[in-house]
Scaffold this motif. Structure first.
Motif, PDB file in Angstrom:
ATOM      1  N   PHE A  99       0.849  -1.196   0.000  1.00  9.16           N
ATOM      2  CA  PHE A  99       0.000   0.000   0.000  1.00  9.16           C
ATOM      3  C   PHE A  99       0.888   1.251   0.000  1.00  9.16           C
ATOM      4  O   PHE A  99       1.956   1.280   0.610  1.00  9.16           O
ATOM      5  N   PHE A 100       0.415   2.289  -0.682  1.00 14.94           N
ATOM      6  CA  PHE A 100       1.174   3.528  -0.808  1.00 14.94           C
ATOM      7  C   PHE A 100       1.087   4.337   0.479  1.00 14.94           C
ATOM      8  O   PHE A 100       0.033   4.442   1.104  1.00 14.94           O
ATOM      9  N   ILE A 101       2.220   4.945   0.830  1.00 12.48           N
ATOM     10  CA  ILE A 101       2.278   5.755   2.047  1.00 12.48           C
ATOM     11  C   ILE A 101       2.636   7.205   1.754  1.00 12.48           C
ATOM     12  O   ILE A 101       2.659   8.026   2.685  1.00 12.48           O
ATOM     13  N   ASP A 102       2.948   7.524   0.512  1.00 13.00           N
ATOM     14  CA  ASP A 102       3.134   8.927   0.141  1.00 13.00           C
ATOM     15  C   ASP A 102       2.748   9.089  -1.329  1.00 13.00           C
ATOM     16  O   ASP A 102       2.626   8.103  -2.067  1.00 13.00           O
ATOM     17  N   PRO A 103       2.526  10.318  -1.783  1.00 15.44           N
ATOM     18  CA  PRO A 103       2.042  10.542  -3.159  1.00 15.44           C
ATOM     19  C   PRO A 103       3.103  10.398  -4.230  1.00 15.44           C
ATOM     20  O   PRO A 103       2.816  10.594  -5.412  1.00 15.44           O
ATOM     21  N   THR A 104       4.330  10.022  -3.841  1.00 16.73           N
ATOM     22  CA  THR A 104       5.405   9.851  -4.832  1.00 16.73           C
ATOM     23  C   THR A 104       5.626   8.392  -5.215  1.00 16.73           C
ATOM     24  O   THR A 104       6.592   8.072  -5.892  1.00 16.73           O
ATOM     25  N   GLY A 105       4.752   7.495  -4.753  1.00 13.43           N
ATOM     26  CA  GLY A 105       4.849   6.095  -5.160  1.00 13.43           C
ATOM     27  C   GLY A 105       5.575   5.185  -4.204  1.00 13.43           C
ATOM     28  O   GLY A 105       5.848   4.026  -4.536  1.00 13.43           O
ATOM     29  N   THR A 106       5.900   5.642  -2.980  1.00 10.79           N
ATOM     30  CA  THR A 106       6.546   4.779  -1.987  1.00 10.79           C
ATOM     31  C   THR A 106       5.488   3.903  -1.320  1.00 10.79           C
ATOM     32  O   THR A 106       4.410   4.382  -0.973  1.00 10.79           O
ATOM     33  N   LEU A 107       5.796   2.632  -1.143  1.00 12.32           N
ATOM     34  CA  LEU A 107       4.815   1.723  -0.536  1.00 12.32           C
ATOM     35  C   LEU A 107       5.457   0.788   0.464  1.00 12.32           C
ATOM     36  O   LEU A 107       6.648   0.487   0.396  1.00 12.32           O
ATOM     37  N   TYR A 108       4.653   0.366   1.420  1.00 10.48           N
ATOM     38  CA  TYR A 108       5.043  -0.634   2.418  1.00 10.48           C
ATOM     39  C   TYR A 108       4.525  -2.004   1.982  1.00 10.48           C
ATOM     40  O   TYR A 108       3.457  -2.130   1.373  1.00 10.48           O
ATOM     41  N   THR A 109       5.274  -3.030   2.367  1.00  8.49           N
ATOM     42  CA  THR A 109       4.807  -4.403   2.243  1.00  8.49           C
ATOM     43  C   THR A 109       5.522  -5.241   3.297  1.00  8.49           C
ATOM     44  O   THR A 109       6.311  -4.727   4.093  1.00  8.49           O
ATOM     45  N   ALA A 110       5.252  -6.533   3.326  1.00  6.32           N
ATOM     46  CA  ALA A 110       5.920  -7.432   4.269  1.00  6.32           C
ATOM     47  C   ALA A 110       7.282  -7.835   3.713  1.00  6.32           C
ATOM     48  O   ALA A 110       7.494  -7.891   2.497  1.00  6.32           O
ATOM     49  N   TYR A 111       8.206  -8.157   4.612  1.00  8.49           N
ATOM     50  CA  TYR A 111       9.535  -8.602   4.188  1.00  8.49           C
ATOM     51  C   TYR A 111       9.441  -9.851   3.333  1.00  8.49           C
ATOM     52  O   TYR A 111      10.210 -10.022   2.380  1.00  8.49           O
ATOM     53  N   THR A 112       8.509 -10.725   3.644  1.00  9.29           N
ATOM     54  CA  THR A 112       8.374 -11.971   2.888  1.00  9.29           C
ATOM     55  C   THR A 112       7.897 -11.742   1.461  1.00  9.29           C
ATOM     56  O   THR A 112       7.983 -12.635   0.633  1.00  9.29           O
ATOM     57  N   VAL A 113       7.399 -10.545   1.189  1.00 14.15           N
ATOM     58  CA  VAL A 113       6.988 -10.196  -0.176  1.00 14.15           C
ATOM     59  C   VAL A 113       8.080  -9.401  -0.874  1.00 14.15           C
ATOM     60  O   VAL A 113       8.499  -9.733  -1.992  1.00 14.15           O
ATOM     61  N   GLY A 114       8.552  -8.358  -0.226  1.00 16.00           N
ATOM     62  CA  GLY A 114       9.490  -7.450  -0.877  1.00 16.00           C
ATOM     63  C   GLY A 114      10.904  -7.500  -0.365  1.00 16.00           C
ATOM     64  O   GLY A 114      11.729  -6.674  -0.765  1.00 16.00           O
ATOM     65  N   GLY A 115      11.222  -8.479   0.506  1.00 16.27           N
ATOM     66  CA  GLY A 115      12.545  -8.500   1.120  1.00 16.27           C
ATOM     67  C   GLY A 115      13.622  -9.193   0.327  1.00 16.27           C
ATOM     68  O   GLY A 115      14.739  -8.692   0.221  1.00 16.27           O
ATOM     69  N   GLU A 116      13.330 -10.351  -0.252  1.00 16.30           N
ATOM     70  CA  GLU A 116      14.377 -11.141  -0.890  1.00 16.30           C
ATOM     71  C   GLU A 116      14.070 -11.468  -2.346  1.00 16.30           C
ATOM     72  O   GLU A 116      14.762 -12.271  -2.963  1.00 16.30           O
ATOM     73  N   ALA A 117      13.026 -10.855  -2.889  1.00 14.33           N
ATOM     74  CA  ALA A 117      12.681 -11.080  -4.298  1.00 14.33           C
ATOM     75  C   ALA A 117      13.223  -9.932  -5.151  1.00 14.33           C
ATOM     76  O   ALA A 117      13.841  -8.986  -4.651  1.00 14.33           O
ATOM     77  N   GLY A 118      13.002 -10.033  -6.446  1.00 10.81           N
ATOM     78  CA  GLY A 118      13.412  -8.999  -7.389  1.00 10.81           C
ATOM     79  C   GLY A 118      12.429  -8.951  -8.547  1.00 10.81           C
ATOM     80  O   GLY A 118      11.406  -9.637  -8.542  1.00 10.81           O
ATOM     81  N   ASN A 119      12.739  -8.130  -9.549  1.00 10.46           N
ATOM     82  CA  ASN A 119      11.873  -7.984 -10.726  1.00 10.46           C
ATOM     83  C   ASN A 119      10.424  -7.680 -10.312  1.00 10.46           C
ATOM     84  O   ASN A 119       9.483  -8.330 -10.748  1.00 10.46           O
ATOM     85  N   PHE A 120      10.272  -6.675  -9.484  1.00  5.73           N
ATOM     86  CA  PHE A 120       8.953  -6.353  -8.944  1.00  5.73           C
ATOM     87  C   PHE A 120       8.065  -5.649  -9.966  1.00  5.73           C
ATOM     88  O   PHE A 120       8.515  -4.786 -10.719  1.00  5.73           O
ATOM     89  N   THR A 121       6.792  -6.045  -9.940  1.00  6.73           N
ATOM     90  CA  THR A 121       5.764  -5.385 -10.742  1.00  6.73           C
ATOM     91  C   THR A 121       4.590  -5.066  -9.830  1.00  6.73           C
ATOM     92  O   THR A 121       4.160  -5.908  -9.041  1.00  6.73           O
ATOM     93  N   ILE A 122       4.075  -3.833  -9.968  1.00  5.30           N
ATOM     94  CA  ILE A 122       2.961  -3.392  -9.142  1.00  5.30           C
ATOM     95  C   ILE A 122       1.724  -3.219 -10.017  1.00  5.30           C
ATOM     96  O   ILE A 122       1.773  -2.553 -11.047  1.00  5.30           O
ATOM     97  N   GLU A 123       0.620  -3.838  -9.609  1.00  7.58           N
ATOM     98  CA  GLU A 123      -0.662  -3.624 -10.289  1.00  7.58           C
ATOM     99  C   GLU A 123      -1.412  -2.527  -9.558  1.00  7.58           C
ATOM    100  O   GLU A 123      -1.734  -2.659  -8.368  1.00  7.58           O
ATOM    101  N   PHE A 124      -1.674  -1.446 -10.279  1.00  6.80           N
ATOM    102  CA  PHE A 124      -2.267  -0.276  -9.647  1.00  6.80           C
ATOM    103  C   PHE A 124      -3.096   0.498 -10.672  1.00  6.80           C
ATOM    104  O   PHE A 124      -2.626   0.809 -11.766  1.00  6.80           O
ATOM    105  N   GLY A 125      -4.364   0.756 -10.324  1.00  9.13           N
ATOM    106  CA  GLY A 125      -5.238   1.517 -11.212  1.00  9.13           C
ATOM    107  C   GLY A 125      -5.473   0.850 -12.558  1.00  9.13           C
ATOM    108  O   GLY A 125      -5.636   1.539 -13.571  1.00  9.13           O
TER     109      GLY A 125
END
Length: 384
Positions: A99-125
């Motif tokens: 989920f986004f925490i500021d209007p510049t596109g920064t988001l929080y997630t769990a470490y198990t989702v965003g901690g050790e993976a790569g090639n991230f894609t976000i589905e939004f709007g």
């Protein structure tokens, strides 16, 4: 025609009988009236009870409807800032929530989702955007990602205002399904699970958690973020969320230093024999060459406060330690005999800053659906 003559004695007897019957009739009428009067309140009471039960049922129905409308409102306002995250680690594809925490596109997630993976894609709007990792902190169980787009953002609340039985809402993407609201309540505030300690207090929630919901925002009924879902419990019947203040501490470190800086002052704390100034936390060991050793605190001092965190039990040092930032000067207040003393300690990097807390993602079979808290190997709180 000669009238019938009745002896005087019979007349007197007849009058006496009539008087007695009249009195009996009067008594009967009065008794019946009294009985009727007694029955009336009973009927009224029964009627009032029925009315009261009906009103209570109606009130409950109205309350349920009101809660439903409130949840729908929270979902409608917050869902637009909640996103689905795709990534790839060394084993497989990763799917979770953020989920986004500021209007510049920064988001929080769990470490198990965003901690050790790569090639991230976000589905939004309705679109997909590439995302990059800003920070991954294994001790808090959180991670921060970013996309280069203007975005909505969720308001930040305070988990400190929550109590047991406080209603909460989460929004996630369970089992690769569309974004879904989840309603439950706070079940507890835990410092350890299965005999092992968390790095900071976690909120246990009566929220069923499925694969894909790790990283979901936990919202109060105002729609403010009060936590991040980081792990599920057995059978996915409940879950744990890290308080939003913990994630905000990590973000604060990142804004200042470009990394998480968990502080350490180097003391061991155990249970005192009796409370002193309301605290049972006795310093039993000061680590050699640790920041505390150079400050003047001594073994045997009763710990009252670390920074802004008051201490009453040895386990209180968990939260106190978590919110210390390496490099900062931390005031430590103790009781030594009859003296209350405050020392200034400059914290260094925590020895466990690169290892420690690792939580199972909701629905992870390899973890048997259980959270794996900070591994200590004993039932003693970690040293701050």
């Amino acid at each position: 025609m000669r009238g019938l003559r009745v002896p005087v004695s019979q007349v007197k007897n007849l009058r006496h009988a009539m008087s007695r019957n009249a009195a009996f009739a009067l008594i009967f009428c009065l008794s019946a009236g009294s009985l009727f009067a007694q029955e009336q309140p009973a009927k009224t009471t029964t009627s009032e009870k029925t009315k009261e039960m009906f009103e209570r049922a109606l009130s409950r129905a109205e309350s349920a409807t009101a809660i439903s409308h409130q949840i729908k409102d929270v979902f409608a306002r917050a869902a637009k800032a909640v996103v689905k995250i795709h990534g790839v680690d060394e084993h497989s594809e990763i799917c979770g929530t953020g989920f986004f925490i500021d209007p510049t596109g920064t988001l929080y997630t769990a470490y198990t989702v965003g901690g050790e993976a790569g090639n991230f894609t976000i589905e939004f709007g309705g679109k997909k955007y590439p995302a990059r990792q800003l920070l991954a902190d294994i001790r808090s169980g959180t991670a921060m990602l970013k996309i280069d787009e203007a975005t909505p953002a969720l308001p930040i609340g305070k988990s400190e205002q929550l109590e047991v039985a406080t209603p909460v809402v989460s929004i996630g993407f369970p089992l690769d399904l569309p974004e879904t609201p989840n309603f439950g309540m706070v079940a507890g505030f835990d410092r350890k699970y299965l005999g092992r300690y968390f790095s900071t207090t976690h909120m246990r929630l009566n929220l069923p958690s499925q694969r894909g919901e790790a990283g979901a925002p936990l919202l109060n009924m105002k729609g403010e973020v009060v936590g991040i879902v980081v792990s599920s419990l057995e059978n996915n019947s409940a879950c744990y969320a890290v308080p939003i203040e913990a994630a905000e501490k990590i973000r604060g470190d990142f804004m200042r230093f470009g990394e998480a800086r968990h502080g350490w002052i180097g003391i061991n704390v155990s249970m005192a024999h009796q409370p002193v100034e309301g605290s049972l936390a006795e310093m039993t060991q000061i680590m050699e060459d640790a920041p505390a050793a150079r400050s003047g605190v001594k073994a045997g001092d009763i710990l009252l406060q670390v920074g802004r965190k008051k201490v009453t039990q040895p386990e209180d040092v968990l939260d106190a330690s978590f919110f210390i930032t390496a490099g900062d000067v931390v005031p430590i207040t103790v009781m030594r005999g009859n003296q209350k003393l405050t020392f200034s300690v400059q914290a260094t990097m925590h020895p466990a800053s690169r290892t420690g807390l690792l939580l199972a993602a909701p629905g992870t079979p390899a973890m048997n659906q259980q959270a794996i808290p900070l591994s200590l190997g004993s039932d003693v709180p970690p040293t701050p």
